[in-house]
Scaffold this motif. Structure first.
Motif, PDB file in Angstrom:
ATOM      1  N   LEU A 258       0.849  -1.191   0.000  1.00  0.00           N
ATOM      2  CA  LEU A 258       0.000   0.000   0.000  1.00  0.00           C
ATOM      3  C   LEU A 258       0.885   1.242   0.000  1.00  0.00           C
ATOM      4  N   THR A 259       0.540   2.222  -0.844  1.00  0.00           N
ATOM      5  CA  THR A 259       1.302   3.470  -0.925  1.00  0.00           C
ATOM      6  C   THR A 259       0.383   4.623  -0.583  1.00  0.00           C
ATOM      7  N   SER A 260       0.757   5.373   0.457  1.00  0.00           N
ATOM      8  CA  SER A 260      -0.036   6.526   0.917  1.00  0.00           C
ATOM      9  C   SER A 260       0.738   7.811   0.624  1.00  0.00           C
ATOM     10  N   THR A 261       0.074   8.763  -0.056  1.00  0.00           N
ATOM     11  CA  THR A 261       0.684  10.061  -0.368  1.00  0.00           C
ATOM     12  C   THR A 261      -0.159  11.164   0.254  1.00  0.00           C
ATOM     13  N   ILE A 262       0.482  12.014   1.060  1.00  0.00           N
ATOM     14  CA  ILE A 262      -0.190  13.125   1.741  1.00  0.00           C
ATOM     15  C   ILE A 262       0.392  14.441   1.230  1.00  0.00           C
ATOM     16  N   GLN A 263      -0.490  15.398   0.863  1.00  0.00           N
ATOM     17  CA  GLN A 263      -0.067  16.729   0.406  1.00  0.00           C
ATOM     18  C   GLN A 263      -0.646  17.786   1.339  1.00  0.00           C
ATOM     19  N   ASP A 264       0.110  18.861   1.595  1.00  0.00           N
ATOM     20  CA  ASP A 264      -0.386  19.965   2.436  1.00  0.00           C
ATOM     21  C   ASP A 264       0.114  21.288   1.858  1.00  0.00           C
ATOM     22  N   ALA A 265      -0.846  22.145   1.475  1.00  0.00           N
ATOM     23  CA  ALA A 265      -0.498  23.418   0.836  1.00  0.00           C
ATOM     24  C   ALA A 265       0.247  24.346   1.782  1.00  0.00           C
ATOM     25  N   ASP A 266       0.038  24.171   3.120  1.00  0.00           N
ATOM     26  CA  ASP A 266       0.689  25.064   4.078  1.00  0.00           C
ATOM     27  C   ASP A 266       2.032  24.533   4.555  1.00  0.00           C
ATOM     28  N   LEU A 269       2.712  19.453   7.633  1.00  0.00           N
ATOM     29  CA  LEU A 269       2.339  18.069   7.929  1.00  0.00           C
ATOM     30  C   LEU A 269       3.055  17.570   9.181  1.00  0.00           C
ATOM     31  N   VAL A 270       2.349  16.723   9.971  1.00  0.00           N
ATOM     32  CA  VAL A 270       2.979  16.108  11.141  1.00  0.00           C
ATOM     33  C   VAL A 270       2.719  14.611  11.232  1.00  0.00           C
ATOM     34  N   ASP A 271       1.604  14.119  10.693  1.00  0.00           N
ATOM     35  CA  ASP A 271       1.259  12.709  10.838  1.00  0.00           C
ATOM     36  C   ASP A 271       0.720  12.145   9.530  1.00  0.00           C
ATOM     37  N   GLY A 300       6.746  19.009   6.543  1.00  0.00           N
ATOM     38  CA  GLY A 300       6.822  19.576   5.207  1.00  0.00           C
ATOM     39  C   GLY A 300       5.475  19.591   4.516  1.00  0.00           C
ATOM     40  N   SER A 301       5.501  19.692   3.184  1.00  0.00           N
ATOM     41  CA  SER A 301       4.277  19.838   2.404  1.00  0.00           C
ATOM     42  C   SER A 301       3.824  18.551   1.739  1.00  0.00           C
ATOM     43  N   SER A 302       4.649  17.488   1.729  1.00  0.00           N
ATOM     44  CA  SER A 302       4.216  16.234   1.130  1.00  0.00           C
ATOM     45  C   SER A 302       4.992  15.086   1.771  1.00  0.00           C
ATOM     46  N   ALA A 303       4.367  13.905   1.755  1.00  0.00           N
ATOM     47  CA  ALA A 303       5.010  12.715   2.300  1.00  0.00           C
ATOM     48  C   ALA A 303       4.402  11.495   1.640  1.00  0.00           C
ATOM     49  N   THR A 304       5.257  10.491   1.391  1.00  0.00           N
ATOM     50  CA  THR A 304       4.792   9.232   0.818  1.00  0.00           C
ATOM     51  C   THR A 304       5.333   8.096   1.673  1.00  0.00           C
ATOM     52  N   GLY A 305       4.417   7.196   2.097  1.00  0.00           N
ATOM     53  CA  GLY A 305       4.808   6.046   2.903  1.00  0.00           C
ATOM     54  C   GLY A 305       4.239   4.778   2.312  1.00  0.00           C
ATOM     55  N   THR A 306       4.946   3.654   2.495  1.00  0.00           N
ATOM     56  CA  THR A 306       4.483   2.367   1.994  1.00  0.00           C
ATOM     57  C   THR A 306       4.425   1.370   3.135  1.00  0.00           C
ATOM     58  N   ILE A 307       3.540   0.385   3.003  1.00  0.00           N
ATOM     59  CA  ILE A 307       3.411  -0.679   4.001  1.00  0.00           C
ATOM     60  C   ILE A 307       3.125  -1.971   3.255  1.00  0.00           C
ATOM     61  N   THR A 308       3.792  -3.045   3.662  1.00  0.00           N
ATOM     62  CA  THR A 308       3.546  -4.368   3.098  1.00  0.00           C
ATOM     63  C   THR A 308       2.646  -5.137   4.060  1.00  0.00           C
ATOM     64  N   TYR A 309       1.564  -5.690   3.541  1.00  0.00           N
ATOM     65  CA  TYR A 309       0.561  -6.319   4.386  1.00  0.00           C
ATOM     66  C   TYR A 309       0.177  -7.664   3.782  1.00  0.00           C
TER      67      TYR A 309
END
Length: 810
Positions: A258-266, A269-271, A300-309
């Protein structure tokens, strides 16, 4: 007193009509100042009067003979002080003059002059901030800052500018940017440019200090009066979330990514978190406490995390991801759905099981499976024993086994075994002989605390090493003490027992939403309980009462109120710990409702008072004897009583009353008229109702001026008076209209019905001049005697020239 001015010189002719009175002046002022230099001036005036009752005088302080600067009043034997300040822009002599006049009209004057010489002039500082206007509001990004370029400038008319000092001040940071010492300058102008970054909200002040080589100093302001800007922070934008999966339809025991991508215009980001559930409608409460959650601390303004399940079984799995920023704003959930299918199996390889001699342990096995099912399945021909997995200590006897891989919820098979009909993969038949042996027992496990799943005790038979699990027989459903027994049978001997205790578990924490807050009296809030464990119900306390997942509370008492909740225990769990929140109840704004009756004797009005904003006031009008309620005026309309109004401001409401009476009724209708010109028309109406009654006649719907009586008379009627007449009768309670009647006025010599008989004659004979039929009924014949009625049994009448009947003969 007279004043003469000549150029820059002042010639004073002071004539003080002071008799024996005495005025004296004491000046405090420099005798010389430089051009552009500020200075102060003051004068003390003392007066000794010549009369005891001449006790007061007035003073005017003049600047350079034409500008009054200060006014004042003094008293007998008293000293009055007037003061002011100046800043001269040109060289020369300037004068300050004090004019005095007593209560009795006595005059006196005193003056002081100052020589203004060309000398050193102070520098003139200036400031600009990116072309911004003073007082302007600047919005910085949430969590960010605003960059400004500040220009501190100064000019010096004498060309001896020596330094510029920059100053930036904020109430939170103090002197945010202050050079301390002056930045060296020279000549007639200079500038210091500062690039600053502001990341604190509030009022910011910018000012410039300047000095020259002669020590002259000037400034554009200070921390309270300098160039002023207001910095505010922009609203925070919540982050956005995206979630993707490498394989949406895997087989059992196959991993996915699973690949999760979070974006924040300001950029705050913290979590970032990802979790899984098999029930899309029943996610665990709390976004950072899901079962199966994987969370990352990010920035920061973006983050991508992956998890194997690896899904644990066949079925549908729901995944979601979410991000949060430093302001606790959270993104909407991004979701994906994964369907896990049963995995295919391969058949086991063939093998032969040797006979087991007495006292020898052995382990049956199945080889060659690329994907495992539930394990090896072993049972005898009679189907009495289904052991399941190795190792085993066998009982004595000869046994025929069917060995194969058993399909389950996660694995597919291809054959049905011949004994109990279960699906397997290519089962095989084996036979083995087992001698009788002696068994010994050992127990493991416990004591246990129940947590919602079955607890078990394992019983081992030695020396074979085979293990029997008692979990199926000893599932814990309540607290208490339990005993497990193991007994050898057949070729085995011996038995043993083991006891353990199961205690109720502690529940998970409970919580309440919404949380603590401040509300106005009368507010209604629905609270919802979350968390806990087991099947017990939520019990509410404090300001809330009752049971269930939700509880609605109306707060009518001012002050701090608490709302508590616990979750009752059940057969598996003790009562939960209590959750509590505080609600502060404040008084809402109050407004006054004033009521009145008009006239005051007409009735009584109730409902006046002071009401909370948003509440309902009930206003009731009760009429006095002889009066009736007509309606509301002021801040209310309509005629409904009682009247309900929502109070959101101060209100004044008046009930209008009127005396009781009856409206007019037409008792006698008017009658139509048929007249010859020159005759008199009289039509009348009769009406009943409360006095006074007022009448108004109308012709063809138009009001007839002056026709205001019950009877309307037309003297010397003319053809033009013909028409439709009606009357309206009115009083203070209403009105009534009579029926409309027709008045017809005909010319005397005319013949309206063209029957050969003049209108006047037909009217005189009682015939209808508008219908020829009545003439033929009587068959009139004209003779010198008049018109003769030649009808059978008729008679004749003598009629004169005006149409009047003179005589009637048989």
């Amino acid at each position: 007193m007279k004043r003469f001015w000549l150029g820059a010189a002042l010639i004073l002719a002071l004539t003080a009509n002071i008799a024996e009175a005495t005025f004296s002046y004491t000046w405090t002022t420099p005798s010389q100042v430089n051009v552009g230099a500020a200075y102060d001036v003051s004068v003390d005036i003392y007066w000794a009067p010549d009369y005891e009752y001449d006790y007061q005088y007035s003073v005017t302080l003049w600047y350079n003979g034409s500008t009054p600067k200060q006014y004042g009043n003094g008293y007998s034997w008293d000293t009055l002080t007037l003061s002011d300040s100046g800043n001269e822009t040109a060289a020369g002599r300037i004068y300050w003059l004090a004019d005095c006049q007593s209560y009795e009209g006595e005059y006196s004057s005193g003056y002081q002059y100052i020589d203004v010489v060309a000398g050193n002039r102070a520098p003139v500082p200036g400031i600009s901030v990116d072309g911004r206007s003073a007082g302007q509001t600047i919005t910085r990004p949430y969590g960010g800052s605003v960059a400004l370029t500040v220009r501190h400038t100064a000019t010096d008319a004498d060309g001896n500018l020596s330094g510029i000092r920059y100053n930036i001040w904020n109430a939170t940071t103090g002197f945010f940017d202050n050079g301390g010492a002056f930045v060296p300058q020279s000549g007639g102008s200079g500038a210091v440019v500062r690039n600053v970054t502001l990341d604190t909200d509030g009022d910011w002040y910018f000012w410039t200090d300047a000095e020259d080589s002669q020590g002259a100093y000037s400034s554009t302001g200070d921390w309270g009066s300098g160039f002023h800007l207001v910095v505010v922070v922009a609203a925070n934008n919540p982050p956005t979330s995206e979630l993707s999966v490498s394989n949406a339809s895997p087989y059992y025991n196959q991993s996915i990514t699973l690949t999760s991508t979070i974006q924040d215009a300001d950029g705050n980001l913290v979590d970032q978190a990802v979790d899984v559930s098999t029930d899309n409608s029943n996610w665990t409460s709390g976004w950072n406490n899901w079962s199966g959650t994987t969370a990352w601390v990010i920035s920061g303004s973006s983050a991508t995390g992956t998890i194997t399940y690896t899904p644990p079984s066949v079925g549908t799995y729901y995944f979601r991801s979410r991000g949060a920023d430093s302001a606790n704003a959270r993104s909407a959930f991004a979701t994906v759905t994964v369907t896990v299918n049963r995995a295919p199996m391969t058949a086991p390889t063939s093998q032969n099981y040797p006979n087991v001699e007495s006292g020898v342990s052995w382990t049956p096995a199945i080889n060659g499976n690329s994907v495992s099912g539930t394990g090896a399945l072993l049972y005898n021909v009679a189907g009495k024993t289904n052991w399941g997995s190795s190792p085993w200590t066998t009982e004595p006897g000869t046994y025929t086994f069917f060995v194969g891989q058993l399909a389950d919820a996660n694995h597919e098979g291809n054959e049905v075994d011949p004994i109990v009909g279960r699906i397997m993969v290519n089962y095989q038949r084996y036979e083995i002989t087992v001698p009788r042996r002696t068994a010994t027992f050992s127990f493991s496990g416990g004591p246990f605390t129940y947590d919602g799943s079955s607890k078990s005790v394992s019983v081992s038979v030695s020396p074979s090493g085979a293990t029997y699990s008692t979990s199926g027989a000893y599932s814990a459903t309540d607290s208490g003490t339990y005993t497990a027994y193991a007994t050898a049978t057949g070729s085995y001997s011996g038995n043993d027992q083991y006891s353990w205790t199961i205690e109720k578990a502690t529940q998970a924490a409970v919580s309440i939403t919404p949380g603590a807050q401040t509300v106005q009296r009368g507010a209604s809030i629905q609270f919802t309980a979350h968390g806990g464990s087991g099947a017990g119900s939520y019990m509410w306390g404090g300001a809330a009462q009752g049971s269930g997942d939700t509880c609605e509370v109306v707060f009518n008492e001012i002050g701090s109120r608490s709302v508590t909740v616990t979750r009752k225990g059940d057969i598996n769990y003790i009562d939960s710990a209590e959750a509590s929140i505080a609600i502060m109840v404040t008084a809402p704004p109050q407004y006054t409702v004033a009521v009145a009756a008009s006239p005051t004797t007409g009735g009584v009005v109730t409902g006046a008072g002071t009401y909370d904003s948003g509440t309902t006031a009930t206003i009731t009008a009760t009429a006095s004897a002889g009066f009736r309620f007509n309606g509301w005026s002021g801040d209310a309309t309509g005629s409904v009583s009682p009247l309900s109004v929502t109070v959101t401001r101060n209100m004044s409401i008046t009930a209008e009353f009127a005396p009781i009476g009856s409206s007019p009724t037409i008792a006698g209708q008017p009658s139509g008229q048929l007249k010859i010109e020159g005759g008199t028309v009289a039509i009348a109406v009769t009406a009943t109702g409360s006095d006074p009654l007022q009448y108004q006649w109308r012709k063809d719907g138009v009001v007839i001026p002056g026709a205001n009586s019950a009877t309307y008379v037309i003297q010397n009627a003319q053809v033009g008076n013909s028409g439709s007449y009606s009357c309206r009768v009115e009083n203070s309670y209403g009105y009534a209209d009579s029926m409309a009647v027709v008045v017809t006025v005909l010319r005397a010599a005319g013949d309206e019905d063209n029957d050969g008989v003049e209108n006047a004659v037909e009217v005189a004979l009682g015939l209808n001049p508008l219908s020829a039929d009545d003439v033929w009924v009587h068959r009139f014949k004209y003779s010198e005697l008049g018109y003769l009625d030649e009808s059978p049994g008729g008679k004749y009448s003598e009629i004169d020239a005006e149409g009047n009947i003179k005589a009637t003969h048989p």
